[in-house]
Design a protein around this motif. Structure first.
Motif, PDB file in Angstrom:
ATOM      1  N   PHE A 143       0.807  -1.217   0.000  1.00  8.32           N
ATOM      2  CA  PHE A 143       0.000   0.000   0.000  1.00  8.32           C
ATOM      3  C   PHE A 143       0.845   1.275   0.000  1.00  8.32           C
ATOM      4  CE2 PHE A 143      -3.498  -2.718   1.796  1.00  8.32           C
ATOM      5  CZ  PHE A 143      -4.427  -2.430   0.802  1.00  8.32           C
ATOM      6  N   ALA A 144       2.018   1.231   0.615  1.00  8.21           N
ATOM      7  CA  ALA A 144       2.817   2.443   0.814  1.00  8.21           C
ATOM      8  C   ALA A 144       3.091   3.228  -0.468  1.00  8.21           C
ATOM      9  CB  ALA A 144       4.127   2.093   1.522  1.00  8.21           C
ATOM     10  N   PRO A 145       3.392   2.592  -1.619  1.00 12.93           N
ATOM     11  CA  PRO A 145       3.670   3.373  -2.824  1.00 12.93           C
ATOM     12  C   PRO A 145       2.426   4.006  -3.463  1.00 12.93           C
ATOM     13  CG  PRO A 145       4.618   1.148  -2.957  1.00 12.93           C
ATOM     14  CD  PRO A 145       3.643   1.148  -1.837  1.00 12.93           C
ATOM     15  N   LEU A 146       1.222   3.697  -2.979  1.00 16.53           N
ATOM     16  CA  LEU A 146       0.001   4.136  -3.648  1.00 16.53           C
ATOM     17  C   LEU A 146      -0.398   5.568  -3.308  1.00 16.53           C
ATOM     18  CD1 LEU A 146      -2.192   0.908  -3.270  1.00 16.53           C
ATOM     19  CD2 LEU A 146      -0.654   1.559  -5.147  1.00 16.53           C
ATOM     20  N   PHE A 147       0.187   6.143  -2.252  1.00 15.70           N
ATOM     21  CA  PHE A 147      -0.199   7.499  -1.854  1.00 15.70           C
ATOM     22  C   PHE A 147       0.947   8.116  -1.070  1.00 15.70           C
ATOM     23  CE2 PHE A 147      -1.457   4.598   1.466  1.00 15.70           C
ATOM     24  CZ  PHE A 147      -1.110   5.241   2.636  1.00 15.70           C
ATOM     25  N   ASP A 148       0.841   9.438  -0.843  1.00 13.52           N
ATOM     26  CA  ASP A 148       1.890  10.154  -0.131  1.00 13.52           C
ATOM     27  C   ASP A 148       1.254  11.141   0.837  1.00 13.52           C
ATOM     28  OD1 ASP A 148       4.383  10.988   0.639  1.00 13.52           O
ATOM     29  OD2 ASP A 148       5.067  11.548  -1.361  1.00 13.52           O
ATOM     30  N   ARG A 149       2.082  11.778   1.627  1.00 14.74           N
ATOM     31  CA  ARG A 149       1.620  12.789   2.583  1.00 14.74           C
ATOM     32  C   ARG A 149       0.836  13.873   1.850  1.00 14.74           C
ATOM     33  NH1 ARG A 149       3.389  14.924   7.642  1.00 14.74           N
ATOM     34  NH2 ARG A 149       2.956  17.141   7.831  1.00 14.74           N
ATOM     35  N   ASP A 150      -0.297  14.278   2.437  1.00 19.26           N
ATOM     36  CA  ASP A 150      -1.178  15.331   1.919  1.00 19.26           C
ATOM     37  C   ASP A 150      -1.984  14.913   0.704  1.00 19.26           C
ATOM     38  OD1 ASP A 150      -0.338  17.029   3.932  1.00 19.26           O
ATOM     39  OD2 ASP A 150       1.224  17.946   2.700  1.00 19.26           O
TER      40      ASP A 150
END
Length: 311
Positions: free
Chosen positions: A23-30
């Protein structure tokens, strides 16, 4: 993975236990994300246990849903600001103030900008709300202290935080720009206002100096970022009224948050204290019991909200 998910109604902690690497690569901070999760109680606080999460598509997003916003009507606030500018009788100060707020490169940003990242009026429209409130206070003060130069006071109130338009960015979250980090809003505002005064033919030199002093002294103390202390009466009044309005904004924010316990708010870093919830303090014991929401009813209503809300 530990997350904080928020929209304009508030924030909630979340945990992602399984397939974190996937899941980590699917979105970022903000990023704005869509979440499927279940609600659990941990140490008497609700949190989300995330089952699915992905970055939201542009067509799924209305940015107004994700930022806290002034409760005031923006266009009414802007009309009131124009009325304050119209009350300035000095032709040079009037031209300076109107030139800033009517600038098409400034007015749309002024209607959206927060007044700070955290400390006070940290929401969309917060800067405009703060400026108009400060102008209201200046006019009240000038009625009481008749020796004050209201034209100078209003000009200082309107322009004192104009550098925050360049100090802060607020497209996905409130952050400092590079110029904001390196220079700060006092220097940024001073540069902009000085340039505008220099462009007005015949602008009196002594009046320029007074306006610049209002800008650089409004924080009131060296340790709060003022290059100079307030050194004439209008500068003193502007500083104390600005501080009062910011403190009341911080008090309103912490009192509006449901956190805290036993009739007290959470700790406010802006005020360096917790605040008493006066309405609860004044209630008779029987009234407190009658208005308390049963725990299971409270949890079920929040659970329904979190399941249907895009956060």
């Amino acid at each position: 993975m530990r997350l904080e998910l928020s929209d304009r109604s508030g924030a909630v902690e979340a945990r992602l236990w399984d397939n974190v690497e996937g899941f980590a690569p699917l979105f970022d901070r903000d990023d704005i994300v869509k979440v499927q999760a279940r609600v659990e109680s941990y140490k008497n606080r609700l949190q989300l246990v995330v089952e699915k999460i992905r970055r939201a598509e542009p067509g799924e997003i209305d940015l107004a849903d994700y930022f806290p916003h002034t409760a005031e009507d923006i266009e009414q606030l802007y009309t009131r600001l124009r009325e304050h500018v119209a009350a300035i009788k000095n032709p040079y100060l009037s031209r300076l103030a109107s030139g800033v707020i009517e600038d098409p490169a400034i007015s749309p940003r002024l209607k959206r900008a927060p007044a700070a990242k955290i400390m006070h009026h940290a929401f969309v429209g917060g800067l405009l709300e703060h400026i108009v409130s400060l102008c209201d206070l200046c006019r009240l003060a000038a009625q009481h202290y008749r020796e004050l130069d209201l034209d100078l006071l209003l000009t200082g109130a309107i322009l004192h935080d104009i550098g925050k338009l360049d100090e802060l960015c607020y497209e996905r979250a409130i952050h400092y720009t590079n110029d904001g980090q390196l220079l700060g809003h006092i220097i940024l505002g001073l540069e902009q206002v000085t340039e505008r005064m220099n462009a007005i033919e015949g602008f009196p030199t002594d009046c320029k100096t007074l306006v610049k002093h209002l800008l650089i002294s409004h924080h009131g103390q060296y340790e709060f970022g003022s290059p100079k202390l307030p050194m004439f009466r209008e500068a003193l009044v502007l500083h104390y009224l600005d501080d009062l309005d910011s403190k009341m904004g911080a008090a309103r924010a912490v009192l509006g948050n449901e956190g805290g316990e036993a009739g007290w708010t959470n700790f406010s870093s802006a005020l360096n204290r917790r605040l008493l919830r006066l309405e609860q303090f004044r209630m008779a014991p029987g009234e407190k019991a009658a208005t308390r929401v049963p725990e299971n009813e409270h949890n079920s209503s929040i659970e329904a909200l979190l399941k249907t809300k895009t956060v």
